[in-house]
Design an enzyme around this catalytic site. Sequence first.
Site, PDB file in Angstrom:
ATOM      1  N   HIS A 152       0.707  -1.306  -0.059  1.00  8.25           N
ATOM      2  CA  HIS A 152      -0.002   0.078  -0.147  1.00  8.25           C
ATOM      3  C   HIS A 152       0.690   1.282  -0.133  1.00  8.25           C
ATOM      4  CE1 HIS A 152       0.431   0.035   4.607  1.00  8.25           C
ATOM      5  NE2 HIS A 152       0.509   1.277   4.316  1.00  8.25           N
ATOM      6  N   ASP A 157       0.028  -7.824   1.620  1.00 10.32           N
ATOM      7  CA  ASP A 157       0.520  -6.377   1.661  1.00 10.32           C
ATOM      8  C   ASP A 157       1.888  -5.958   1.670  1.00 10.32           C
ATOM      9  OD1 ASP A 157       0.015  -3.456   1.409  1.00 10.32           O
ATOM     10  OD2 ASP A 157       0.195  -3.306   3.668  1.00 10.32           O
ATOM     11  N   GLY A 207       3.589   7.075   7.457  1.00 10.75           N
ATOM     12  CA  GLY A 207       4.715   7.164   7.165  1.00 10.75           C
ATOM     13  C   GLY A 207       5.677   6.263   7.410  1.00 10.75           C
ATOM     14  N   SER A 224       4.735   2.801   7.737  1.00  6.35           N
ATOM     15  CA  SER A 224       4.528   1.538   7.274  1.00  6.35           C
ATOM     16  C   SER A 224       5.486   1.162   6.339  1.00  6.35           C
ATOM     17  CB  SER A 224       3.244   1.721   6.006  1.00  6.35           C
ATOM     18  OG  SER A 224       2.066   1.832   6.834  1.00  6.35           O
ATOM     19  N   ALA A 280       0.361  -1.602   9.517  1.00 12.29           N
ATOM     20  CA  ALA A 280      -0.927  -0.871   9.802  1.00 12.29           C
ATOM     21  C   ALA A 280      -0.826  -0.645  11.157  1.00 12.29           C
ATOM     22  CB  ALA A 280      -1.877  -1.907   9.389  1.00 12.29           C
ATOM     23  N   ILE A 281      -1.831   0.643  11.268  1.00 14.34           N
ATOM     24  CA  ILE A 281      -2.294   1.077  12.526  1.00 14.34           C
ATOM     25  C   ILE A 281      -3.700   1.229  12.623  1.00 14.34           C
ATOM     26  CG2 ILE A 281      -0.032   2.782  12.767  1.00 14.34           C
ATOM     27  CD1 ILE A 281      -2.007   5.078  11.781  1.00 14.34           C
ATOM     28  N   ALA A 325      -6.793   2.883  13.924  1.00 13.27           N
ATOM     29  CA  ALA A 325      -7.125   4.393  14.449  1.00 13.27           C
ATOM     30  C   ALA A 325      -8.593   4.451  14.323  1.00 13.27           C
ATOM     31  CB  ALA A 325      -6.436   5.530  13.757  1.00 13.27           C
ATOM     32  N   GLY A 350      -5.571 -28.480   0.195  1.00 14.40           N
ATOM     33  CA  GLY A 350      -6.920 -29.394  -0.234  1.00 14.40           C
ATOM     34  C   GLY A 350      -8.040 -29.491   0.516  1.00 14.40           C
TER      35      GLY A 350
END
Length: 327
Positions: free
Chosen positions: A82, A112, A181, A183, A200-201, A203, A240
């Site tokens: 991201h 991600d 910033g 990340s 990630a945060i 919030a 499977g």
Amino acid sequence: MSARLLIASALAAALVSAPRAVTADGIDPAAVAEAARSVVVVLPSWQGVRPGFAPKSADGRIAPEGSGVAVLPGGYIATNDHVLGDAVSVRVRLADGRTVAAEIVGRHKATDIALLQAAIGLPVAEPGPGPNLAEPVCAIGNPFGRGISVSCGVVSATGRANAGFNEIEDFIQTDAAVNPGGSGGALVDGKGRLVGLVSAIFAQGGDANIGVNFAASQPLVARVVRDLAAHGKVTEATAGMETGALSALQQERTGGVAVVEVTQNGPAFTAGIDAGDVIMKVDGRPVTSPGQLRAALFRKQAGEAVSLTLRRGGEDRQITLTLQPRP
């Protein structure tokens, strides 16, 4: 030898043999500072969007900065998918202020995680063991585009697979401060060893730290990075079988994940797993949700064996299956 020389020699020997200072909370500042040398600022360039940094509440025409950490020799840098967004090109900023062009080697949206490569000789972050609850950790990144900085806290939880950010999640949760910033930055233990990729945060009504932050576990990052470096994409394996959450009645008896369907002649079928079985552990690691099971299996590659602890008819069983390439 004079008394002065004897004293000087003794002091020198003591300084050489003295252990590095460790703070009361178990953090070695020198080791964390060394780990910070592996972290860079990631500068994606978006078509028709000026570079810079702004939180989500500000000018949406600014391509935000992020962070990255060197994970393999040869200038390979892991970051978050991201962070790159719709990037048409990427540069990385080093600690000395230089900016260097970086190639996007590959991206994996489900976790991600993305991999860059730059023609620079960055020190590679040393991988560490999985951290335990309440162990000290430090997040190293580029909060609000202000440059590489360090914030420390503790491990709040491990094996988080229900945060809701990604299709595949194996998060370490921490209260170490993380802001936009950050990340793609490094989560390191008290000895400066890489245990996760800050991702990630959580919030409420804003985009700043409230102490509930997540980093993809180092084994998950390593799994993705290996494939991206070798193939430019991630190749998944399959067991499977289809799984789901336990019913309320089943949850009164045990924890785990229900086997809903088994593919004919697939790995689970061959290993003797039946629909209705309850999987409780993968390689000794408890699983309590389909997401945790998915993440635990994803960390393995096709051809690798997986040990499962399952319950059938009130009895616990140990079963080993070998994963196959996903069609």
